[in-house]
Design an enzyme around this catalytic site. Structure first.
Site, PDB file in Angstrom:
ATOM      1  N   GLU A 300       0.828  -1.209   0.000  1.00 47.08           N
ATOM      2  CA  GLU A 300       0.000   0.000   0.000  1.00 47.08           C
ATOM      3  C   GLU A 300       0.859   1.255   0.000  1.00 47.08           C
ATOM      4  O   GLU A 300       0.636   2.186  -0.781  1.00 47.08           O
ATOM      5  CB  GLU A 300      -0.923  -0.003   1.221  1.00 47.08           C
ATOM      6  CG  GLU A 300      -1.784   1.245   1.340  1.00 47.08           C
ATOM      7  CD  GLU A 300      -2.760   1.377   0.187  1.00 47.08           C
ATOM      8  OE1 GLU A 300      -2.850   2.481  -0.381  1.00 47.08           O
ATOM      9  OE2 GLU A 300      -3.417   0.386  -0.156  1.00 47.08           O
ATOM     10  N   ASP A 304       0.966   4.081  -3.041  1.00 47.22           N
ATOM     11  CA  ASP A 304       0.582   5.475  -2.806  1.00 47.22           C
ATOM     12  C   ASP A 304       1.712   6.439  -3.135  1.00 47.22           C
ATOM     13  O   ASP A 304       1.496   7.474  -3.778  1.00 47.22           O
ATOM     14  CB  ASP A 304       0.164   5.660  -1.336  1.00 47.22           C
ATOM     15  CG  ASP A 304      -1.124   4.918  -1.006  1.00 47.22           C
ATOM     16  OD1 ASP A 304      -1.815   4.491  -1.946  1.00 47.22           O
ATOM     17  OD2 ASP A 304      -1.433   4.772   0.194  1.00 47.22           O
ATOM     18  N   SER A 521      -7.551   2.212  -3.510  1.00 49.50           N
ATOM     19  CA  SER A 521      -6.248   2.686  -3.040  1.00 49.50           C
ATOM     20  C   SER A 521      -5.422   3.225  -4.198  1.00 49.50           C
ATOM     21  O   SER A 521      -4.540   4.050  -3.999  1.00 49.50           O
ATOM     22  CB  SER A 521      -5.467   1.551  -2.373  1.00 49.50           C
ATOM     23  OG  SER A 521      -5.774   1.454  -1.018  1.00 49.50           O
ATOM     24  N   ASP A 563     -17.750  12.273 -17.044  1.00 51.44           N
ATOM     25  CA  ASP A 563     -18.879  11.571 -16.449  1.00 51.44           C
ATOM     26  C   ASP A 563     -18.818  10.084 -16.792  1.00 51.44           C
ATOM     27  O   ASP A 563     -18.653   9.705 -17.950  1.00 51.44           O
ATOM     28  CB  ASP A 563     -20.182  12.184 -16.973  1.00 51.44           C
ATOM     29  CG  ASP A 563     -21.394  11.751 -16.171  1.00 51.44           C
ATOM     30  OD1 ASP A 563     -21.209  11.119 -15.114  1.00 51.44           O
ATOM     31  OD2 ASP A 563     -22.525  12.054 -16.614  1.00 51.44           O
ATOM     32  N   ILE A 564     -18.936   9.244 -15.776  1.00 53.30           N
ATOM     33  CA  ILE A 564     -18.933   7.791 -15.964  1.00 53.30           C
ATOM     34  C   ILE A 564     -20.382   7.315 -15.881  1.00 53.30           C
ATOM     35  O   ILE A 564     -21.053   7.536 -14.862  1.00 53.30           O
ATOM     36  CB  ILE A 564     -18.077   7.078 -14.896  1.00 53.30           C
ATOM     37  CG1 ILE A 564     -16.712   7.763 -14.763  1.00 53.30           C
ATOM     38  CG2 ILE A 564     -17.933   5.609 -15.214  1.00 53.30           C
ATOM     39  CD1 ILE A 564     -15.895   7.808 -16.027  1.00 53.30           C
ATOM     40  N   GLY A 582     -24.460  12.277 -14.783  1.00 47.62           N
ATOM     41  CA  GLY A 582     -24.391  13.111 -13.589  1.00 47.62           C
ATOM     42  C   GLY A 582     -23.806  12.351 -12.412  1.00 47.62           C
ATOM     43  O   GLY A 582     -23.144  11.318 -12.572  1.00 47.62           O
ATOM     44  N   ASP A 584     -23.428   9.904  -9.244  1.00 47.49           N
ATOM     45  CA  ASP A 584     -23.988   8.623  -8.815  1.00 47.49           C
ATOM     46  C   ASP A 584     -23.130   8.071  -7.686  1.00 47.49           C
ATOM     47  O   ASP A 584     -21.949   8.425  -7.555  1.00 47.49           O
ATOM     48  CB  ASP A 584     -24.065   7.627  -9.977  1.00 47.49           C
ATOM     49  CG  ASP A 584     -22.726   7.412 -10.664  1.00 47.49           C
ATOM     50  OD1 ASP A 584     -21.846   6.765 -10.069  1.00 47.49           O
ATOM     51  OD2 ASP A 584     -22.549   7.900 -11.803  1.00 47.49           O
TER      52      ASP A 584
END
Length: 604
Positions: A300, A304, A521, A563-564, A582, A584
């Site tokens: 992790e 990052d 992550s 937008d997905i 929009g 979600d």
């Protein structure tokens, strides 16, 4: 709160003047839970000599004023936009009433704890003491036990109820560790859980596909995500940050995760050659580790820092390692702290004169496993950072609406129930992503982008929906068929995520080997890097940092996001919510278009 304190001053004066300050005041339960959450069981009484580090939160009567500052300095349409407060101004707004400080000090002294045995936060709103279990049980009228987790074998020392003198109840918000059984985890998948998710890349070398900004993107980005892919996808190929304008990036690390410097330099060589040989600032908080042996490399932490730092070089960068010593070992009676880490990180970061303007965190847990009182206090600390001009990004979680696959090697049974003893079926929101003062980042996959099925999203059961979300969320809820998931979620709660980013097949270097990683992550440090670039542009133009992003994102920023509209986040034996036009609760408002966002933020 100040009025109530004033009204209580006469009984306090009488009590504190007596030979025994709390004589005549009964012990009253301060917090209790029905029992240990699902998966935990009582193992044995806690050894009386085992040392506990207790953190005592004192009320912040001026927090409503601090919150008002947050709304004003974060709203691009407000005259005070960008007028962030100083460390000293924030501390004054977080400070407890002097009478609270005094009565708690006297209560601690009654149990033999003098001022030299007490550690106070810079705003005096947190008090930390180290006491043996036996004394803690006496102070809190409780019995601590060792609890074990059936699946992992992890052991912690907790109780299911604690009490305080009734006179103290208005002067202590909470004491932990007591009733908190949260198992804070990093939101990432296992190392090998990627191949089935991406389409096989059969494109010839050097071929391109059209990205969300309408530009051409390397076709290989549809199978492996690199620093170059993210800059191409999110329209920031030609942007160069400054090393000297005062902008900075922060990455947080917990659970004894260390970022391996050899891995980082190898990553730079592969994906960000200009950053090769560069350094970053390491900060250890509460004995946070910096173990540089290969065996101690944290996947992790590597993920990052490699992507966060690689995307933003040469912006100055800091990795904060916040320690949580090994959990209690019932066979090796050691002095180990089993408190959760956010309060330690917040206490440190808020005491600093200078803080990075953009900070990414990829950790969290089911909201209901965090006591409401504790979640509120931590969330208040996030608000304070926002007023100081810090943008905080958190992963939205990898369980979809609840118990989606998080650790594929450990199949989970259906666990979407309340932990209050009633076992009410419910979706499982994630904290701190559910805090209304942070920006929660969901996950996407592929080009064109669709929602990653694990993208955490939903509605908080602790925090009400902030007004900046009303229009977006109500519009989404109106698209659901009547009765959809009735009773499983709180339609009036803070909704998340706010935004999203690619989150699958990120190529990281781990223990000297390139490997692929999935999860939100991946999304959090990626999105944070683009926020850091936006802050870089504003600061270079003589403007203030963006600070708390959400009021901007929901009022204007969404027009510069991709937008997905396809995908779902299944969990809890349901198909979860759907992505749509929009906002979600799967991908928020979508992924960044840096150049469009830069135009907007420079116009504010």
């Amino acid at each position: 709160m100040l009025t109530r304190l004033a009204l209580l001053s006469l009984p306090f004066a009488a009590a504190l003047a007596s030979a025994t300050p709390f004589e005549g005041y009964q012990q009253k339960v301060k917090e209790s839970i029905h029992g240990p959450p699902d998966g935990w069981y009582m193992y044995a009484p806690a050894p009386k000599h085992h040392m506990l580090e207790l953190k005592i939160a004192l009320p912040q009567p001026k927090f409503p004023e601090l919150e008002q500052h947050l709304w004003e300095v974060s709203d691009p349409s407000h005259a005070r936009y960008g007028a962030h407060l100083s460390k000293e101004e924030i501390e004054a707004l977080m400070a407890p009433h002097p009478e609270t400080v005094d009565v708690v000090r006297k209560w601690l002294a009654l149990h033999g704890l003098a001022e030299e045995n007490i550690t106070r936060s810079s705003a005096n709103d947190w008090v930390t003491i180290r006491v043996p279990v036996g004394l803690a049980e006496e102070m809190l009228t409780t019995d601590y036990h060792v609890y074990k987790h059936a699946q992992t074998g992890e052991s912690i020392i907790r109780t299911t109820s604690y009490s305080l003198p009734e006179i103290l109840h208005d002067h202590v918000d909470l004491i932990q560790p007591t009733t908190m059984f949260a198992r804070f985890k990093a939101f990432k998948s296992t190392l090998h859980w990627t191949n089935h998710m991406r389409p096989t890349d059969s494109s010839p070398s050097g071929s391109t596909i059209t990205g969300p900004a309408g530009n051409q993107v390397d076709a290989s980005c549809n199978s492996t995500i690199t620093v170059s892919c993210l800059r191409q996808l999110y329209n920031a190929v030609d942007y160069n940050t400054s090393a000297t304008n005062g902008n900075a990036l922060g990455i947080t690390g917990y659970l004894n995760e260390s970022t391996n410097n050899i891995d980082l330099q190898q990553f730079y060589q592969l994906q960000s050659p200009s950053a090769y040989g560069s350094n970053y600032t390491f900060v250890s908080i509460h004995d946070g580790e910096n173990n540089q042996s290969y065996g101690a490399a944290g996947l992790e932490a590597n993920l990052d820092t490699q992507f966060g730092f690689g995307l933003t070089w040469p912006t100055p960068r800091t990795f904060y390692s916040t320690g949580s010593e090994p959990p209690f070992d019932s066979d090796l009676i050691t002095e180990s702290n089993t408190n959760e880490p956010y309060s330690y990180w917040l206490e440190y970061i808020l005491s600093q004169d200078t803080i990075p303007q953009s900070i990414s965190t990829s950790y969290g847990d089911d909201e209901q496993t965090v006591p409401r009182s504790y979640a509120i206090r931590v969330c208040n600390g996030m608000a304070a950072l926002g007023v100081r001009g810090v943008s905080l990004m958190f992963s939205s979680g990898d369980g979809g609406v609840g118990d989606g696959v998080v650790y594929p090697d450990q199949p989970l049974r259906h666990q979407c129930y309340s932990n209050d003893g009633l076992k009410t079926p419910m979706f499982l929101p994630v904290f701190p992503a559910s805090c209304p003062y942070v920006t929660a980042v969901g996950g996407t996959i592929n080009i064109p982008e669709t929602a990653a099925y694990f993208s955490g999203g939903g509605f908080s059961n602790y925090f009400r929906r902030p007004s900046y979300q009303d229009d977006a969320v109500l519009t989404y809820l109106a698209t659901l068929a009547p009765g959809t998931y009735k009773g499983l979620y709180n339609s009036t709660g803070r909704a998340y995520p706010d935004v999203s980013s690619q989150s699958v097949s990120f190529s990281v270097v781990y223990q000297g080997q390139a490997t692929l990683v999935d999860g939100t992550s991946c999304a959090a440090p990626a999105f944070t890097a683009f926020v850091s670039m936006l802050n870089d542009a504003r600061i270079s133009a003589g403007k203030t940092a963006l600070g708390f992003l959400n009021p901007f994102l929901y009022s204007a920023g969404y027009t510069a996001l991709n937008d997905i509209t396809e995908g779902r986040n299944p969990g809890c034996q349901t198909e979860g919510f759907n992505a749509t036009v929009g906002w979600d609760p799967v991908t928020g408002y979508g992924t960044p278009n840096f150049e469009k966002l830069k135009v907007l933020v420079l116009a504010m």
